[in-house]
Scaffold this motif. Sequence first.
Motif, PDB file in Angstrom:
ATOM      1  N   SER A 149       0.850  -1.180   0.000  1.00 44.15           N
ATOM      2  CA  SER A 149       0.000   0.000   0.000  1.00 44.15           C
ATOM      3  C   SER A 149       0.893   1.240   0.000  1.00 44.15           C
ATOM      4  O   SER A 149       1.948   1.268   0.627  1.00 44.15           O
ATOM      5  CB  SER A 149      -0.933  -0.006   1.219  1.00 44.15           C
ATOM      6  N   HIS A 150       0.479   2.266  -0.725  1.00 45.94           N
ATOM      7  CA  HIS A 150       1.307   3.458  -0.933  1.00 45.94           C
ATOM      8  C   HIS A 150       1.001   4.508   0.143  1.00 45.94           C
ATOM      9  O   HIS A 150       0.031   4.381   0.891  1.00 45.94           O
ATOM     10  CB  HIS A 150       1.034   4.022  -2.322  1.00 45.94           C
ATOM     11  N   ALA A 151       1.839   5.532   0.215  1.00 46.61           N
ATOM     12  CA  ALA A 151       1.638   6.608   1.181  1.00 46.61           C
ATOM     13  C   ALA A 151       2.086   7.927   0.578  1.00 46.61           C
ATOM     14  O   ALA A 151       3.029   7.965  -0.217  1.00 46.61           O
ATOM     15  CB  ALA A 151       2.409   6.327   2.467  1.00 46.61           C
ATOM     16  N   TRP A 152       1.400   8.984   0.975  1.00 44.67           N
ATOM     17  CA  TRP A 152       1.775  10.343   0.575  1.00 44.67           C
ATOM     18  C   TRP A 152       1.297  11.301   1.661  1.00 44.67           C
ATOM     19  O   TRP A 152       0.830  10.863   2.726  1.00 44.67           O
ATOM     20  CB  TRP A 152       1.196  10.698  -0.795  1.00 44.67           C
ATOM     21  N   ALA A 153       1.459  12.579   1.451  1.00 42.17           N
ATOM     22  CA  ALA A 153       1.027  13.567   2.434  1.00 42.17           C
ATOM     23  C   ALA A 153      -0.024  14.479   1.821  1.00 42.17           C
ATOM     24  O   ALA A 153      -0.053  14.685   0.607  1.00 42.17           O
ATOM     25  CB  ALA A 153       2.207  14.395   2.920  1.00 42.17           C
ATOM     26  N   GLU A 154      -0.888  15.010   2.675  1.00 36.23           N
ATOM     27  CA  GLU A 154      -1.808  16.076   2.280  1.00 36.23           C
ATOM     28  C   GLU A 154      -1.466  17.316   3.066  1.00 36.23           C
ATOM     29  O   GLU A 154      -1.281  17.257   4.282  1.00 36.23           O
ATOM     30  CB  GLU A 154      -3.261  15.671   2.543  1.00 36.23           C
ATOM     31  N   LEU A 155      -1.362  18.435   2.362  1.00 35.76           N
ATOM     32  CA  LEU A 155      -1.094  19.725   2.986  1.00 35.76           C
ATOM     33  C   LEU A 155      -2.314  20.620   2.792  1.00 35.76           C
ATOM     34  O   LEU A 155      -2.944  20.591   1.732  1.00 35.76           O
ATOM     35  CB  LEU A 155       0.144  20.395   2.358  1.00 35.76           C
ATOM     36  N   HIS A 156      -2.643  21.397   3.815  1.00 35.55           N
ATOM     37  CA  HIS A 156      -3.812  22.266   3.724  1.00 35.55           C
ATOM     38  C   HIS A 156      -3.395  23.603   3.124  1.00 35.55           C
ATOM     39  O   HIS A 156      -2.648  24.380   3.727  1.00 35.55           O
ATOM     40  CB  HIS A 156      -4.445  22.476   5.099  1.00 35.55           C
ATOM     41  N   VAL A 157      -3.876  23.861   1.915  1.00 38.18           N
ATOM     42  CA  VAL A 157      -3.464  25.011   1.122  1.00 38.18           C
ATOM     43  C   VAL A 157      -4.571  26.064   1.114  1.00 38.18           C
ATOM     44  O   VAL A 157      -5.743  25.738   0.875  1.00 38.18           O
ATOM     45  CB  VAL A 157      -3.136  24.564  -0.317  1.00 38.18           C
ATOM     46  N   ASP A 158      -4.204  27.295   1.351  1.00 45.47           N
ATOM     47  CA  ASP A 158      -5.176  28.397   1.344  1.00 45.47           C
ATOM     48  C   ASP A 158      -5.930  28.438   0.020  1.00 45.47           C
ATOM     49  O   ASP A 158      -5.329  28.423  -1.055  1.00 45.47           O
ATOM     50  CB  ASP A 158      -4.458  29.733   1.559  1.00 45.47           C
ATOM     51  N   GLY A 159      -7.253  28.496   0.117  1.00 41.33           N
ATOM     52  CA  GLY A 159      -8.093  28.618  -1.067  1.00 41.33           C
ATOM     53  C   GLY A 159      -8.443  27.290  -1.728  1.00 41.33           C
ATOM     54  O   GLY A 159      -9.367  27.244  -2.551  1.00 41.33           O
ATOM     55  N   LEU A 160      -7.736  26.231  -1.400  1.00 39.03           N
ATOM     56  CA  LEU A 160      -8.001  24.924  -2.013  1.00 39.03           C
ATOM     57  C   LEU A 160      -8.400  23.860  -1.006  1.00 39.03           C
ATOM     58  O   LEU A 160      -9.109  22.915  -1.344  1.00 39.03           O
ATOM     59  CB  LEU A 160      -6.750  24.439  -2.763  1.00 39.03           C
ATOM     60  N   GLY A 161      -7.934  23.983   0.229  1.00 43.24           N
ATOM     61  CA  GLY A 161      -8.170  22.941   1.221  1.00 43.24           C
ATOM     62  C   GLY A 161      -7.054  21.901   1.160  1.00 43.24           C
ATOM     63  O   GLY A 161      -5.901  22.216   0.854  1.00 43.24           O
ATOM     64  N   TRP A 162      -7.397  20.652   1.416  1.00 41.72           N
ATOM     65  CA  TRP A 162      -6.385  19.593   1.441  1.00 41.72           C
ATOM     66  C   TRP A 162      -5.951  19.241   0.016  1.00 41.72           C
ATOM     67  O   TRP A 162      -6.772  18.988  -0.846  1.00 41.72           O
ATOM     68  CB  TRP A 162      -6.931  18.356   2.134  1.00 41.72           C
ATOM     69  N   VAL A 163      -4.627  19.203  -0.169  1.00 43.35           N
ATOM     70  CA  VAL A 163      -4.043  18.853  -1.465  1.00 43.35           C
ATOM     71  C   VAL A 163      -2.987  17.778  -1.231  1.00 43.35           C
ATOM     72  O   VAL A 163      -2.136  17.915  -0.349  1.00 43.35           O
ATOM     73  CB  VAL A 163      -3.398  20.063  -2.161  1.00 43.35           C
ATOM     74  N   GLY A 164      -3.035  16.700  -2.008  1.00 38.85           N
ATOM     75  CA  GLY A 164      -2.078  15.618  -1.862  1.00 38.85           C
ATOM     76  C   GLY A 164      -0.770  15.916  -2.573  1.00 38.85           C
ATOM     77  O   GLY A 164      -0.756  16.503  -3.659  1.00 38.85           O
ATOM     78  N   PHE A 165       0.340  15.483  -1.948  1.00 38.04           N
ATOM     79  CA  PHE A 165       1.671  15.608  -2.536  1.00 38.04           C
ATOM     80  C   PHE A 165       2.426  14.308  -2.300  1.00 38.04           C
ATOM     81  O   PHE A 165       2.637  13.910  -1.149  1.00 38.04           O
ATOM     82  CB  PHE A 165       2.446  16.783  -1.918  1.00 38.04           C
ATOM     83  N   ASP A 166       2.802  13.638  -3.375  1.00 36.63           N
ATOM     84  CA  ASP A 166       3.552  12.396  -3.298  1.00 36.63           C
ATOM     85  C   ASP A 166       5.019  12.718  -3.560  1.00 36.63           C
ATOM     86  O   ASP A 166       5.457  12.764  -4.711  1.00 36.63           O
ATOM     87  CB  ASP A 166       3.015  11.387  -4.315  1.00 36.63           C
ATOM     88  N   ALA A 167       5.790  12.934  -2.503  1.00 40.71           N
ATOM     89  CA  ALA A 167       7.194  13.321  -2.663  1.00 40.71           C
ATOM     90  C   ALA A 167       8.034  12.189  -3.233  1.00 40.71           C
ATOM     91  O   ALA A 167       9.054  12.440  -3.878  1.00 40.71           O
ATOM     92  CB  ALA A 167       7.767  13.781  -1.322  1.00 40.71           C
TER      93      ALA A 167
END
Length: 279
Positions: free
Chosen positions: A206-224
Amino acid sequence: MKLRIRHVSTFAFDAPVKRLVQSHRLSPTDTASQRIMAWNVDTGPASIGAAFRDGAGDWTQTVSLRGPLETFTVTVEGEVETQDQSGVLRGHREHVPPSAYLTSTRRTALTAELRGLAAEASEGTAPGRSLDRAHALCRAVHDAVAYVPGSTEAATTASEALEGGRGVCQDHAQVLIALAHACEIPARYVAGYLMSTEDSVGAEASHAWAELHVDGLGWVGFDAANACCPDARYVRLCSGYDAADGAPIRGVIDGAAEESLDVSVAVLRDGQSQSQSQG
């Protein structure tokens, strides 16, 4: 895109245990980026306990099984229709405020090195442009931590992964969470699935990534690990403060036994017949 998923987790114990109790977050939620067409979690003879949707919007199910028990297998199978939303989490209902995800854990605790990388990555990004800063942090983690399977342990911290310069997807996610916290950006760990392609990494289980809370968009996923935002290849399962808190399966056993886990995952596009990943 239509994806078929088969995820088998087999727990083995070196001595029989009297009882096993687990909490499962193995059922994805409908959002704008994913629609669950069919889904089943098979726990064999285990007794099904309480089920509820937690404050983060994730479906939680408890199971228990009396021993003596030497192995226990959980089989997840399903079909999901996905759409590329550029990583933005839309249509996911939850009650936990984003500010709660400014909380660090032992695994995501800030050090001088992590703060330094966050400051270096943020240099040149305009104040108030949290999306630009989030992308810069993601790129910095990708560049600083090489993807090397087997190079870290389950309990490896963000600081240790950065110091070693290598890790797996959970390490990339935890380092990114730490950098986001250094920039006062709420961030959380996400567990899910990724359909592997020739240029992707991290789909061995199973994979993993992070979500960051961005102004104006809400939660956004980022797979580093892959230096991208989740797209139609991804299926989101659940979230947490770090890899331990965000694990799809957590549990306890009654007995003095060592536990081992074997996991196999296949994420196939509709029409494919070959397994994508095993671990």
